[in-house]
Design a protein around this motif. Sequence first.
Motif, mmCIF file in Angstrom:
data_model
loop_
_atom_site.group_PDB
_atom_site.id
_atom_site.type_symbol
_atom_site.label_atom_id
_atom_site.label_comp_id
_atom_site.label_asym_id
_atom_site.label_seq_id
_atom_site.Cartn_x
_atom_site.Cartn_y
_atom_site.Cartn_z
ATOM 1 N N VAL A 91 44.618 23.756 44.829
ATOM 2 C CA VAL A 91 45.519 24.875 44.502
ATOM 3 C C VAL A 91 46.606 24.960 45.581
ATOM 4 N N PRO A 92 47.864 25.092 45.177
ATOM 5 C CA PRO A 92 48.949 25.132 46.173
ATOM 6 C C PRO A 92 48.793 26.275 47.175
ATOM 7 N N SER A 93 49.248 26.028 48.378
ATOM 8 C CA SER A 93 49.067 26.995 49.463
ATOM 9 C C SER A 93 49.953 28.228 49.308
ATOM 10 N N ARG A 94 50.850 28.244 48.336
ATOM 11 C CA ARG A 94 51.638 29.464 48.114
ATOM 12 C C ARG A 94 50.773 30.596 47.533
ATOM 13 N N PHE A 95 49.589 30.244 47.052
ATOM 14 C CA PHE A 95 48.638 31.257 46.583
ATOM 15 C C PHE A 95 47.742 31.683 47.744
ATOM 16 N N SER A 96 47.564 32.988 47.878
ATOM 17 C CA SER A 96 46.646 33.486 48.884
ATOM 18 C C SER A 96 46.002 34.767 48.386
ATOM 19 N N GLY A 97 44.823 35.043 48.918
ATOM 20 C CA GLY A 97 44.099 36.241 48.551
ATOM 21 C C GLY A 97 43.626 36.980 49.786
ATOM 22 N N SER A 98 43.490 38.284 49.638
ATOM 23 C CA SER A 98 43.000 39.082 50.755
ATOM 24 C C SER A 98 42.252 40.294 50.219
ATOM 25 N N GLY A 99 41.566 40.955 51.128
ATOM 26 C CA GLY A 99 40.869 42.184 50.790
ATOM 27 C C GLY A 99 39.367 42.078 50.921
ATOM 28 N N SER A 100 38.728 43.220 50.898
ATOM 29 C CA SER A 100 37.265 43.307 50.896
ATOM 30 C C SER A 100 36.896 44.728 50.517
ATOM 31 N N GLY A 101 35.652 44.895 50.125
ATOM 32 C CA GLY A 101 35.224 46.226 49.703
ATOM 33 C C GLY A 101 35.638 46.509 48.272
ATOM 34 N N THR A 102 36.662 47.316 48.098
ATOM 35 C CA THR A 102 37.101 47.664 46.753
ATOM 36 C C THR A 102 38.525 47.238 46.424
ATOM 37 N N ASP A 103 39.310 46.889 47.414
ATOM 38 C CA ASP A 103 40.728 46.605 47.188
ATOM 39 C C ASP A 103 41.094 45.178 47.600
ATOM 40 N N PHE A 104 41.748 44.495 46.670
ATOM 41 C CA PHE A 104 42.057 43.081 46.855
ATOM 42 C C PHE A 104 43.478 42.789 46.374
ATOM 43 N N THR A 105 44.067 41.744 46.934
ATOM 44 C CA THR A 105 45.388 41.322 46.483
ATOM 45 C C THR A 105 45.455 39.811 46.327
ATOM 46 N N LEU A 106 46.229 39.409 45.348
ATOM 47 C CA LEU A 106 46.615 38.008 45.175
ATOM 48 C C LEU A 106 48.116 37.949 45.415
ATOM 49 N N THR A 107 48.515 37.039 46.286
ATOM 50 C CA THR A 107 49.931 36.894 46.601
ATOM 51 C C THR A 107 50.390 35.480 46.285
ATOM 52 N N ILE A 108 51.533 35.405 45.630
ATOM 53 C CA ILE A 108 52.215 34.118 45.441
ATOM 54 C C ILE A 108 53.454 34.201 46.313
ATOM 55 N N SER A 109 53.544 33.357 47.309
ATOM 56 C CA SER A 109 54.583 33.531 48.325
ATOM 57 C C SER A 109 55.979 33.183 47.805
ATOM 58 N N SER A 110 56.058 32.203 46.939
ATOM 59 C CA SER A 110 57.343 31.802 46.371
ATOM 60 C C SER A 110 57.079 31.300 44.954
ATOM 61 N N LEU A 111 57.350 32.143 43.991
ATOM 62 C CA LEU A 111 56.981 31.870 42.597
ATOM 63 C C LEU A 111 57.662 30.604 42.077
ATOM 64 N N GLN A 112 56.873 29.743 41.479
ATOM 65 C CA GLN A 112 57.381 28.510 40.891
ATOM 66 C C GLN A 112 57.322 28.580 39.364
ATOM 67 N N PRO A 113 58.095 27.753 38.668
ATOM 68 C CA PRO A 113 58.117 27.819 37.193
ATOM 69 C C PRO A 113 56.729 27.682 36.568
ATOM 70 N N GLU A 114 55.870 26.872 37.182
ATOM 71 C CA GLU A 114 54.538 26.660 36.614
ATOM 72 C C GLU A 114 53.578 27.820 36.885
ATOM 73 N N ASP A 115 54.034 28.831 37.624
ATOM 74 C CA ASP A 115 53.156 29.962 37.956
ATOM 75 C C ASP A 115 53.233 31.087 36.930
ATOM 76 N N PHE A 116 54.120 30.964 35.960
ATOM 77 C CA PHE A 116 54.204 32.000 34.946
ATOM 78 C C PHE A 116 52.973 31.890 34.056
ATOM 79 N N ALA A 117 52.149 32.943 34.105
ATOM 80 C CA ALA A 117 50.809 32.897 33.512
ATOM 81 C C ALA A 117 50.206 34.302 33.612
ATOM 82 N N THR A 118 48.972 34.413 33.151
ATOM 83 C CA THR A 118 48.212 35.649 33.324
ATOM 84 C C THR A 118 47.150 35.420 34.392
ATOM 85 N N TYR A 119 46.989 36.402 35.269
ATOM 86 C CA TYR A 119 46.060 36.294 36.386
ATOM 87 C C TYR A 119 44.948 37.339 36.228
#
Lengths: 107, 120
Positions: free
Chosen positions: A58-86
């Motif tokens: 998986v490209p390194s522009r994807f990252s995840g963070s959080g613990s407990g109840t709150d989490f985030t997914l970050t795409i640092s620089s959106l690419q054409p192939e990233d248009f999708a449902t997460y």
Amino acid sequence: DIQMTQSPSSLSASVGDRVTITCRASQSISSYLNWYQQKPGKAPKLLIYAASSLQSGVPSRFSGSGSGTDFTLTISSLQPEDFATYYCQQSYSTPVTFGPGTKVDIK
Amino acid sequence: QLQLQESGPGLVKPSETLSLTCTVSGGSISSSSYYWGWIRQPPGKGLEWIGSIYYSGSTYYNPSLKSRVTISVDTSKNQFSLKLSSVTAADTAVYYCAGGIVGATYFDYWGQGTLVTVSS
């Protein structure tokens, strides 16, 4: 059952944008949180596991963070192939449950 | 690299039993390294976990479906299967089989999915 919510439900973004998707669990799930990407007509693809570990290939522009109840997914620089449902998914307890999804489309 | 492929009828009548099979290649279904599961997705909607099975034969089902679901393994064919009884239109969905590494808590191998429509 642990309920998962995601925000926003959809967003429009441009190539190169930084995108952040939030997932919240109805109770603490430690770091038992996974993220999947799904394109139309395709099976989900694992992106992030254990909240912040990048799945192999998986490209390194994807990252995840959080613990407990709150989490985030970050795409640092959106690419054409990233248009999708997460989708986020908790694997802390059965039944395994998924969030409702966040659709990322082109602005 | 594991590969999974679903097969089964695309149309099932109401009140009947939905039966799907997932054929695994690239690894042994009886390996203690993997666990297997079924997930479904109604058209235009989100993902719902149906259940999972481990090499030991232990099964875990979604309570919302537990009374109607059976997941089993056929080691001779390297396959696992899903049976869902007393189906209604609400069971119309794309059904995915999936696999993961034991000890992990996610699915990193997925079949392509198969659409099952419940209709008379």
